[in-house]
Design a protein around this motif. Structure first.
Motif, PDB file in Angstrom:
ATOM      1  N   THR A  32       0.999   4.974  -3.051  1.00 40.02           N
ATOM      2  CA  THR A  32       0.037   5.762  -2.273  1.00 40.02           C
ATOM      3  C   THR A  32      -0.960   6.403  -3.227  1.00 40.02           C
ATOM      4  OG1 THR A  32       1.238   7.851  -2.430  1.00 40.02           O
ATOM      5  CG2 THR A  32       1.892   6.366  -0.649  1.00 40.02           C
ATOM      6  N   ALA A  33      -1.970   7.015  -2.658  1.00 38.99           N
ATOM      7  CA  ALA A  33      -2.907   7.806  -3.453  1.00 38.99           C
ATOM      8  C   ALA A  33      -2.305   9.201  -3.578  1.00 38.99           C
ATOM      9  CB  ALA A  33      -4.279   7.863  -2.772  1.00 38.99           C
ATOM     10  N   GLY A  34      -1.754   9.502  -4.720  1.00 38.51           N
ATOM     11  CA  GLY A  34      -1.109  10.797  -4.938  1.00 38.51           C
ATOM     12  C   GLY A  34      -2.139  11.892  -5.146  1.00 38.51           C
ATOM     13  N   GLY A  35      -1.690  13.026  -5.572  1.00 37.16           N
ATOM     14  CA  GLY A  35      -2.578  14.159  -5.797  1.00 37.16           C
ATOM     15  C   GLY A  35      -3.282  14.105  -7.139  1.00 37.16           C
ATOM     16  N   GLU A  36      -4.372  14.813  -7.246  1.00 35.62           N
ATOM     17  CA  GLU A  36      -5.132  14.955  -8.493  1.00 35.62           C
ATOM     18  C   GLU A  36      -5.583  13.618  -9.067  1.00 35.62           C
ATOM     19  OE1 GLU A  36      -6.044  17.996  -9.414  1.00 35.62           O
ATOM     20  OE2 GLU A  36      -4.863  18.771  -7.749  1.00 35.62           O
ATOM     21  N   PRO A  39      -2.013   7.876  -8.970  1.00 39.96           N
ATOM     22  CA  PRO A  39      -1.279   7.110  -7.964  1.00 39.96           C
ATOM     23  C   PRO A  39       0.149   7.648  -7.869  1.00 39.96           C
ATOM     24  CG  PRO A  39      -1.733   5.759  -9.911  1.00 39.96           C
ATOM     25  CD  PRO A  39      -2.336   7.103 -10.150  1.00 39.96           C
ATOM     26  N   TYR A  40       0.779   7.415  -6.751  1.00 38.97           N
ATOM     27  CA  TYR A  40       2.174   7.822  -6.553  1.00 38.97           C
ATOM     28  C   TYR A  40       2.919   6.599  -6.029  1.00 38.97           C
ATOM     29  CZ  TYR A  40       6.220  10.361  -4.683  1.00 38.97           C
ATOM     30  OH  TYR A  40       7.488  10.811  -4.405  1.00 38.97           O
ATOM     31  N   ALA A  41       3.824   6.077  -6.830  1.00 40.84           N
ATOM     32  CA  ALA A  41       4.596   4.891  -6.456  1.00 40.84           C
ATOM     33  C   ALA A  41       6.071   5.248  -6.490  1.00 40.84           C
ATOM     34  CB  ALA A  41       4.299   3.742  -7.413  1.00 40.84           C
ATOM     35  N   LEU A  42       6.802   4.837  -5.470  1.00 41.69           N
ATOM     36  CA  LEU A  42       8.202   5.211  -5.376  1.00 41.69           C
ATOM     37  C   LEU A  42       9.040   4.063  -4.837  1.00 41.69           C
ATOM     38  CD1 LEU A  42       8.847   7.004  -2.119  1.00 41.69           C
ATOM     39  CD2 LEU A  42       6.503   6.741  -2.875  1.00 41.69           C
ATOM     40  N   PRO A  43      10.247   3.927  -5.365  1.00 45.18           N
ATOM     41  CA  PRO A  43      11.167   2.943  -4.792  1.00 45.18           C
ATOM     42  C   PRO A  43      11.603   3.422  -3.415  1.00 45.18           C
ATOM     43  CG  PRO A  43      12.248   4.214  -6.510  1.00 45.18           C
ATOM     44  CD  PRO A  43      10.829   4.680  -6.463  1.00 45.18           C
ATOM     45  N   ILE A  44      11.714   2.484  -2.474  1.00 44.79           N
ATOM     46  CA  ILE A  44      12.015   2.889  -1.099  1.00 44.79           C
ATOM     47  C   ILE A  44      12.711   1.758  -0.346  1.00 44.79           C
ATOM     48  CG2 ILE A  44       9.753   2.168  -0.225  1.00 44.79           C
ATOM     49  CD1 ILE A  44       9.795   4.758   1.531  1.00 44.79           C
ATOM     50  N   ASN A  45      13.608   2.130   0.551  1.00 44.04           N
ATOM     51  CA  ASN A  45      14.253   1.174   1.454  1.00 44.04           C
ATOM     52  C   ASN A  45      13.265   0.814   2.554  1.00 44.04           C
ATOM     53  OD1 ASN A  45      16.607   1.697  -0.003  1.00 44.04           O
ATOM     54  ND2 ASN A  45      17.281   3.261   1.434  1.00 44.04           N
ATOM     55  N   PHE A  46      13.412  -0.377   3.123  1.00 43.38           N
ATOM     56  CA  PHE A  46      12.491  -0.780   4.182  1.00 43.38           C
ATOM     57  C   PHE A  46      13.141  -1.769   5.131  1.00 43.38           C
ATOM     58  CE2 PHE A  46      12.110  -4.209   1.212  1.00 43.38           C
ATOM     59  CZ  PHE A  46      11.799  -5.332   1.959  1.00 43.38           C
ATOM     60  N   TYR A  47      12.485  -1.953   6.268  1.00 43.68           N
ATOM     61  CA  TYR A  47      12.849  -2.987   7.241  1.00 43.68           C
ATOM     62  C   TYR A  47      11.575  -3.717   7.618  1.00 43.68           C
ATOM     63  CZ  TYR A  47      13.850  -5.173  11.714  1.00 43.68           C
ATOM     64  OH  TYR A  47      13.953  -6.078  12.736  1.00 43.68           O
ATOM     65  N   PHE A  48      11.598  -5.034   7.503  1.00 41.87           N
ATOM     66  CA  PHE A  48      10.464  -5.869   7.917  1.00 41.87           C
ATOM     67  C   PHE A  48      10.768  -6.443   9.287  1.00 41.87           C
ATOM     68  CE2 PHE A  48       8.619 -10.238   8.015  1.00 41.87           C
ATOM     69  CZ  PHE A  48       7.298  -9.862   8.194  1.00 41.87           C
ATOM     70  N   ALA A  68       0.819  12.819   0.470  1.00 42.11           N
ATOM     71  CA  ALA A  68      -0.086  11.745   0.040  1.00 42.11           C
ATOM     72  C   ALA A  68      -0.594  10.947   1.239  1.00 42.11           C
ATOM     73  CB  ALA A  68       0.616  10.827  -0.959  1.00 42.11           C
ATOM     74  N   LEU A  69       0.293  10.646   2.176  1.00 36.31           N
ATOM     75  CA  LEU A  69      -0.110   9.871   3.355  1.00 36.31           C
ATOM     76  C   LEU A  69      -1.029  10.668   4.272  1.00 36.31           C
ATOM     77  CD1 LEU A  69       3.279   8.094   4.108  1.00 36.31           C
ATOM     78  CD2 LEU A  69       1.182   7.047   3.192  1.00 36.31           C
ATOM     79  N   ALA A  70      -0.898  11.979   4.277  1.00 36.01           N
ATOM     80  CA  ALA A  70      -1.794  12.815   5.082  1.00 36.01           C
ATOM     81  C   ALA A  70      -3.217  12.760   4.522  1.00 36.01           C
ATOM     82  CB  ALA A  70      -1.292  14.258   5.115  1.00 36.01           C
ATOM     83  N   SER A  76      -0.154   0.279  -0.763  1.00 30.79           N
ATOM     84  CA  SER A  76       0.317  -1.061  -1.095  1.00 30.79           C
ATOM     85  C   SER A  76       1.832  -0.985  -1.231  1.00 30.79           C
ATOM     86  CB  SER A  76      -0.336  -1.598  -2.370  1.00 30.79           C
ATOM     87  OG  SER A  76       0.065  -0.867  -3.497  1.00 30.79           O
ATOM     88  N   PHE A  77       2.456  -2.106  -0.965  1.00 30.06           N
ATOM     89  CA  PHE A  77       3.910  -2.179  -1.003  1.00 30.06           C
ATOM     90  C   PHE A  77       4.306  -3.472  -1.699  1.00 30.06           C
ATOM     91  CE2 PHE A  77       8.028  -3.175   1.217  1.00 30.06           C
ATOM     92  CZ  PHE A  77       8.764  -2.183   0.606  1.00 30.06           C
ATOM     93  N   CYS A  78       5.140  -3.362  -2.721  1.00 27.70           N
ATOM     94  CA  CYS A  78       5.543  -4.506  -3.531  1.00 27.70           C
ATOM     95  C   CYS A  78       7.052  -4.720  -3.429  1.00 27.70           C
ATOM     96  CB  CYS A  78       5.144  -4.258  -4.984  1.00 27.70           C
ATOM     97  SG  CYS A  78       5.666  -5.560  -6.109  1.00 27.70           S
ATOM     98  N   VAL A  79       7.434  -5.960  -3.226  1.00 29.31           N
ATOM     99  CA  VAL A  79       8.842  -6.340  -3.160  1.00 29.31           C
ATOM    100  C   VAL A  79       9.019  -7.567  -4.040  1.00 29.31           C
ATOM    101  CG1 VAL A  79      10.698  -7.163  -1.645  1.00 29.31           C
ATOM    102  CG2 VAL A  79       9.030  -5.514  -0.784  1.00 29.31           C
TER     103      VAL A  79
END
Length: 160
Positions: A32-36, A39-48, A68-70, A76-79
């Protein structure tokens, strides 16, 4: 908006192969577009959800990701495959990866939201009953994020 074409187009995999990777894997990295300006990238669980082509996440109702989402809902999402393979007669490792670009929104309470959260939980709990019990206990305390995919590419990387 026009997205870039893949530079290494000979490595590009099909849309069906991209979906295979998204169905098989359970975790990715959400950016995501983080603050200041960082970028802000984080590992996350997902369902497609193959039927809708959308990707679902769950998270706390407050925190860095929600902030960040607000500010900016484009992500972008990478797997990538955790288990690649070696082609017969070769020594080098091969792995498929997918990058999806899209927009995320917080789902409002609804039967569809609850269904997506259950699908997500079922990927991680040992059985459907355990997943359902957890959602009954804590499901109302989290957000379900829905990513509408605007563009998706995947590639096969040969690490030789």
């Amino acid at each position: 908006m026009e997205f870039r074409k893949m530079r290494r187009w000979k490595q590009q995999i099909t849309e069906e192969e991209c979906k295979e990777v998204l169905q098989a894997e359970k975790r990715g990295v959400l950016a995501t577009a983080g603050g200041e300006g960082y970028p802000y990238a984080l590992p996350i669980n997902f369902y497609f959800d193959e039927e809708s082509g959308r990707i679902y996440f769950h998270c706390a109702k407050a925190g860095h990701k929600i902030d960040a989402l607000a500010r900016e809902n484009r992500v972008s999402f990478c797997v990538f495959e955790k288990e690649g393979y070696v082609k017969e007669g070769d020594w080098s490792y091969n792995v498929r990866s997918v990058i999806a670009f899209g927009r995320i929104s917080i789902m409002t309470p609804s039967a569809r939201r609850d269904t997506m959260l259950l699908h997500l939980a079922e990927r991680f709990y040992p059985d459907a009953a355990s997943a359902q019990a957890e959602l009954e206990k804590d499901g109302a305390r989290c957000h379900v994020l829905e990513m509408v995919v605007d563009h998706m590419t995947g590639k096969l990387v040969n690490e030789s």
